[in-house]
Design an enzyme around this catalytic site. Structure first.
Site, PDB file in Angstrom:
ATOM      1  N   TYR A  61       0.847  -1.195   0.000  1.00  0.00           N
ATOM      2  CA  TYR A  61       0.000   0.000   0.000  1.00  0.00           C
ATOM      3  C   TYR A  61       0.884   1.246   0.000  1.00  0.00           C
ATOM      4  CZ  TYR A  61      -3.538  -3.383   1.554  1.00  0.00           C
ATOM      5  OH  TYR A  61      -4.371  -4.474   1.678  1.00  0.00           O
ATOM      6  N   HIS A 128       0.402 -11.918   1.465  1.00  0.00           N
ATOM      7  CA  HIS A 128      -0.618 -11.097   0.801  1.00  0.00           C
ATOM      8  C   HIS A 128      -1.259 -11.828  -0.376  1.00  0.00           C
ATOM      9  CE1 HIS A 128      -1.624  -6.602  -0.147  1.00  0.00           C
ATOM     10  NE2 HIS A 128      -2.685  -7.368  -0.223  1.00  0.00           N
ATOM     11  N   SER A 207     -12.881  -5.558   2.036  1.00  0.00           N
ATOM     12  CA  SER A 207     -13.937  -4.964   1.188  1.00  0.00           C
ATOM     13  C   SER A 207     -15.333  -5.438   1.608  1.00  0.00           C
ATOM     14  CB  SER A 207     -13.684  -5.278  -0.288  1.00  0.00           C
ATOM     15  OG  SER A 207     -12.461  -4.729  -0.724  1.00  0.00           O
ATOM     16  N   PRO A 208     -15.668  -5.386   2.906  1.00  0.00           N
ATOM     17  CA  PRO A 208     -16.983  -5.859   3.346  1.00  0.00           C
ATOM     18  C   PRO A 208     -18.130  -4.960   2.886  1.00  0.00           C
ATOM     19  CG  PRO A 208     -15.858  -4.798   5.168  1.00  0.00           C
ATOM     20  CD  PRO A 208     -14.863  -4.883   4.036  1.00  0.00           C
ATOM     21  N   GLY A 217     -23.491   3.188  -3.878  1.00  0.00           N
ATOM     22  CA  GLY A 217     -23.927   2.758  -5.200  1.00  0.00           C
ATOM     23  C   GLY A 217     -23.038   3.265  -6.318  1.00  0.00           C
TER      24      GLY A 217
END
Length: 341
Positions: A61, A128, A207-208, A217
């Protein structure tokens, strides 16, 4: 601020974390430009004060800059209040992500992460992505040495198949497996979840909130800069069809008296006590909203309705632009094939 977040055992190896984690990736880019350092440190401090002490980062990251940010944020005695999860295994080679699990690289990556984070040990160290050219036993063998040296406390895998999880766990106990998991991403449920539960491994969904889609959206890709990364993903190239999923989630959230992001996170929390999602954000108000998901109660009927709303035939497009780097393609050669044998 008093702690409002329960603490839970992640897996059966002894690691205790907050019931929800903070994904820190977006603070250093990926979804748009890096955010101001002072603002992100303020957010991390707010997270800790609120009781969210499970911080998720990676040497990928930034690259590297996110670990440096975390290290700066934890100055002044905060290190012992948190559980730091970081990862190794992905490098940028000629402008493309490349995966490496070679033992020498494992060690050098760990030493570099410790230096950037400015800490003596990593609470949870993930592979990872899985290097499919190196037997998983070889990669894990070096991580086991790092554990024995006190540089790593607990070990995790990200996007690993069931058989890879089993082989890795046989070398050194795995504490957690991190995979994408949300209402509209459920490919891990048939094999990965049962394997983890059989072996006593905790599950950490990334990414829940569907990379932000389940919060706002189609608007999530409207910003030219912040939407660019998402537009690489096939699912975000099919907004016309997929917007129906968000609309129905939003309707249900309204009826439940919560936000769509809270509803999406609550669904993940209701998957079990061994599930600790990491919700990423760069905004204080979104963080506060996310921890509110812990108070949202869902009935079995609610769960079933959400699963129907976002069933596979309702969602168009693969979840990742790099499916070759997911658990579906993470088998490694047998140990007997390794040139070092």
């Amino acid at each position: 601020m008093a702690s409002v977040i329960p603490r839970v055992k992640l897996g059966s190896q002894g690691l205790v974390v907050s019931a929800q984690g903070l994904g820190c990736m977006g603070m250093s880019g990926n979804y748009g430009l890096p955010k101001p350092e002072a603002d992100m440190i303020k957010l991390i401090h707010h997270s800790i004060d609120s009781g969210v002490t499970f911080l998720d980062t990676s040497d990928f990251y930034g690259p590297h800059t996110n670990e440096i940010l975390i290290g700066k944020a934890l100055k002044g005695g905060l290190r012992e209040k948190v559980q730091i999860a970081t990862k190794f295994g992905i490098q940028w080679i000629n402008g493309k992500p490349d995966v490496c699990g070679d033992p020498a690289y494992v060690r050098s990556a760990c030493e570099a992460s410790l230096k950037r984070l400015d800490i003596d040990y990593i609470d949870l160290y993930y592979i990872h992505r899985i290097d499919t050219t190196v037997p998983i036993e070889v990669t894990m063998g070096e991580i086991k040495k790092l554990v024995e040296e006190g540089k790593v406390k607990y070990v995790g895998l990200s996007e690993a198949s069931a058989s890879t999880i089993r082989r890795a766990h046989a070398v050194h106990p795995i504490t957690a497996v991190q995979n994408e998991w949300s209402i509209w991403t459920r490919d891990l449920e048939d094999e990965i979840v049962p394997t983890c539960r059989e072996l006593g491994i905790g599950i950490v969904p990334y990414s829940p909130i569907g990379r932000g889609f389940l919060a706002v959206g189609p608007k999530v890709v409207e910003n030219m800069i912040e939407g660019y990364f998402r537009k690489l993903y096939p699912r975000f190239q099919n907004m016309e069809q997929n917007k129906t999923v968000f609309e129905r989630v939003n309707e249900m959230a309204t009826s439940k008296g919560c936000t769509p992001a809270q509803l999406a996170l609550a669904w993940v929390h209701h998957q079990g006590s061994d599930v600790v999602p990491i919700a990423g954000t760069t905004k204080l108000e979104n963080f506060d909203q996310n921890i509110g998901a812990l108070s949202v109660k869902l009935t079995p009927d609610d769960m079933a309705e959400l699963e129907f709303i976002a069933s596979s035939d309702m969602v168009k497009g693969e979840r990742s632009a790099f499916m070759q780097m997911t658990w579906l393609n993470s088998e490694t050669p047998p140990l007997s094939s390794w040139k070092g044998n």
